[in-house]
Enzyme design. Structure first.
Site, mmCIF file in Angstrom:
data_model
loop_
_atom_site.group_PDB
_atom_site.id
_atom_site.type_symbol
_atom_site.label_atom_id
_atom_site.label_comp_id
_atom_site.label_asym_id
_atom_site.label_seq_id
_atom_site.Cartn_x
_atom_site.Cartn_y
_atom_site.Cartn_z
ATOM 1 N N LYS A 154 3.294 -15.233 1.745
ATOM 2 C CA LYS A 154 3.196 -15.942 0.465
ATOM 3 C C LYS A 154 4.629 -16.274 0.024
ATOM 4 O O LYS A 154 5.078 -15.917 -1.072
ATOM 5 C CB LYS A 154 2.463 -15.031 -0.552
ATOM 6 N N TYR A 163 0.820 -1.215 0.000
ATOM 7 C CA TYR A 163 0.000 0.000 0.000
ATOM 8 C C TYR A 163 0.857 1.269 0.000
ATOM 9 O O TYR A 163 0.383 2.343 -0.339
ATOM 10 C CB TYR A 163 -0.937 0.032 1.216
ATOM 11 N N ASP A 208 -3.233 -17.941 1.158
ATOM 12 C CA ASP A 208 -4.415 -18.578 0.552
ATOM 13 C C ASP A 208 -4.944 -19.680 1.464
ATOM 14 O O ASP A 208 -6.150 -19.815 1.680
ATOM 15 C CB ASP A 208 -4.101 -19.104 -0.867
ATOM 16 N N ASP A 222 -5.241 -6.886 5.814
ATOM 17 C CA ASP A 222 -6.452 -6.139 5.477
ATOM 18 C C ASP A 222 -7.583 -7.119 5.159
ATOM 19 O O ASP A 222 -8.698 -7.034 5.682
ATOM 20 C CB ASP A 222 -6.132 -5.259 4.251
ATOM 21 N N ASP A 271 -10.714 -8.680 8.011
ATOM 22 C CA ASP A 271 -12.139 -8.506 7.720
ATOM 23 C C ASP A 271 -12.863 -9.851 7.726
ATOM 24 O O ASP A 271 -13.966 -9.974 8.266
ATOM 25 C CB ASP A 271 -12.331 -7.829 6.356
#
Ligand code: NAD
Length: 355
Positions: A188, A142, A220, A244, A248
Site C-alpha cells: 500500500k 501483527y 486493494d 493473511d 484466504d
C-alpha cells in the site's frame, strides 16, 4: 541412498487419517524414486494435552528441530475449546511456528481442471489458475511495537526491517525461478511509508534475479484482480496482514478446502500442512479428503528436500485421480464417477505416484 528424517505431527480430529494417507503416498513415491524417508512422530494440540497436559511439549520443540522437514495434519476440537488460552491446542501450533522460526508462509491456490465447477467463480475465469502466495509471517502489524489499547484510543504499529523484507523477497524470487518467473509484490505504497520501504527493498533484491519479472500492485487492487482475473498472477509476494487476507481469498478460488496445501518455512526446518482444520464434524468416519495433506507432502519434497521429480509425480497422481472421477464425499457433487473413502483415495494416489 538419499535419506531424510521427517517429523510427523498427526494432531487431532481428521489429522491422523489424512496424515496416514500422505505417508502412504510418500512411501510409494520414495521407493519409486530411490530415496529413503524415516519418520519421527511428535505430539501437538489436543493429543498433546491429553497425553502430557500441555499443547506443545518440550520434546516436540526439540524433536522437530532435528528433522529435515515436518508434515503436519491439524489440531483442535470441541473437547479442548473451554481450556484457558495458554493451554489451548491453537496456542501450541502458534508456539511451534515461532520456535521453528518460520517467517514465510507459502499458500498455493490452484484450480484442478476437473473441479472448475466447484468454484463460485465462472469456469472461464478460474480454469488454469496457479498462484503461489508468499506471505511474510513473523513481522508487520501483527507483531510491531508499540501496541496499546486504552479507553479512548488504541493502536498497532506496522514495522518492517530491511532484513525481514530482504529474506521474504528472496523466498518469493527463488520460488518464482521454479515457476513462471513472475513476482507481483503487493503493498500500500501510495499511503504507507512502510510499504514504500518494502517496495524499494524488493526492487533491490529483484536485481539478483534478472530472469524474474517484477511488478507491484496496491493491495486493494490486488483483492479486486484476484477475483476479476486471477490467471494474471504467478507469485504474489506480500506482508503479513495483506497476505493473511489475500491468501484466504485466493485459496477459495479453487472452491474446496480439502484440496489446498501450505508451507511455513524460514531459517530452519519447514512445516508442511493442509490449510484446513481438524474437521471434528467428520473425524473418525474415514470420509475426509486427504488430498490437501498429500499435496502438502509434495510441497515438502519440492521445497524442503529438493526431490522435485517425486513432487511432480505426486502432483500428477492427484490430477490423474481427479481426472478419473475419484472423489471424496466433500467433492461428490463435482463430476464424480466414484465416491471413495479417505484411505481409498490414498491408495489410488499412491498407486499412480509410484508408476
Ligand atoms: P475446518 O477446516 O476444520 O472445517 C471446516 C469445514 O470443512 C467442516 O465442515 C469440515 O468437515 C470441512 N473440511 C475441512 N477439511 C476437510 C477435509 N480434508 N475433507 C473434507 N471436509 C473437510 O474448520 P473449523 O470447523 O472452523 O475448525 C475445526 C477445528 O480445527 C477447530 O478446533 C479449529 O481451531 C481447528 N483449526 C485448526 C487448524 C490447524 O490445525 N492448522 C486450522 C484451522 C482450524
Amino acid at each position: 541412498m538419499r535419506s531424510y528424517k521427517i517429523g510427523v505431527i498427526k494432531g487431532d480430529g481428521i489429522g491422523p487419517e489424512i496424515v496416514d494417507e500422505a505417508i502412504k503416498v510418500l512411501d510409494a513415491v520414495s521407493v519409486a524414486q530411490g530415496f529413503n524417508l524415516k519418520y519421527d512422530e511428535f505430539l501437538l494440540g489436543g493429543a498433546a494435552i491429553d497425553e502430557t497436559g500441555v499443547p506443545l511439549p518440550e520434546e516436540t520443540i526439540q524433536g522437530v528441530k532435528k528433522c529435515d522437514a515436518v508434515l503436519f495434519g491439524a489440531i483442535g476440537g470441541p473437547k479442548w475449546d473451554n481450556l484457558e488460552r495458554h493451554l489451548r491446542p491453537e496456542t501450541g501450533l502458534l508456539g511451534l511456528r515461532k520456535e521453528m522460526g518460520t517467517f514465510a508462509n507459502l499458500r498455493p491456490a490452484m484450480v484442478y481442471d476437473e473441479l472448475v465447477n466447484a468454484s463460485s467463480l465462472k469456469p472461464s475465469v478460474i480454469q488454469g489458475v496457479d498462484i503461489m502466495v508468499v506471505r511474510e509471517l513473523t513481522g508487520g502489524i501483527y507483531f510491531g511495537q508499540p501496541r496499546e489499547l486504552h479507553e479512548d484510543k488504541a493502536f498497532n504499529t506496522m514495522v518492517y526491517t530491511k532484513e525481514e523484507v530482504e529474506r521474504i523477497a528472496r523466498v518469493a524470487f527463488d520460488i518464482a525461478m521454479k515457476r513462471d518467473k513472475r513476482v507481483c509484490s503487493v503493498d500500500k505504497a501510495n499511503v504507507l511509508e512502510v510499504s514504500q520501504f518494502w517496495r524499494e527493498i524488493v526492487e533491490e533484491i529483484a536485481k539478483e534475479y534478472p530472469e524474474v519479472e517484477l511488478s507491484h500492485m496496491y493491495v486493494d487492487n490486488a483483492a479486486m484482480q484476484l477475483i476479476r482475473d486471477p490467471k494474471q498472477f504467478d507469485v504474489i509476494l506480500t506482508g503479513n496482514i495483506f497476505g493473511d487476507i489475500l491468501s484466504d481469498a485466493a485459496s477459495m478460488l479453487s472452491g474446496s478446502i480439502g484440496l489446498l496445501p501450505s508451507a511455513s518455512t524460514g531459517k530452519g526446518v519447514g512445516l508442511y500442512e493442509p490449510i484446513h482444520g481438524s474437521a471434528p464434524d467428520i473425524a473418525g468416519q474415514g470420509i475426509a479428503n486427504p488430498l490437501a495433506t498429500i499435496s502438502s507432502a509434495s510441497m515438502m519434497l519440492r521445497y524442503a528436500l529438493g526431490e522435485e521429480e517425486a513432487a511432480d509425480k505426486i502432483d500428477n497422481a492427484i490430477k490423474k485421480a481427479l481426472a478419473e472421477g475419484y472423489r471424496t464425499g466433500d467433492l461428490a457433487d463435482y463430476d464424480a464417477k466414484e465416491i471413495v473413502t479417505c484411505s481409498e483415495m490414498g491408495d489410488i494416489v499412491a498407486d499412480y505416484a509410484s508408476r
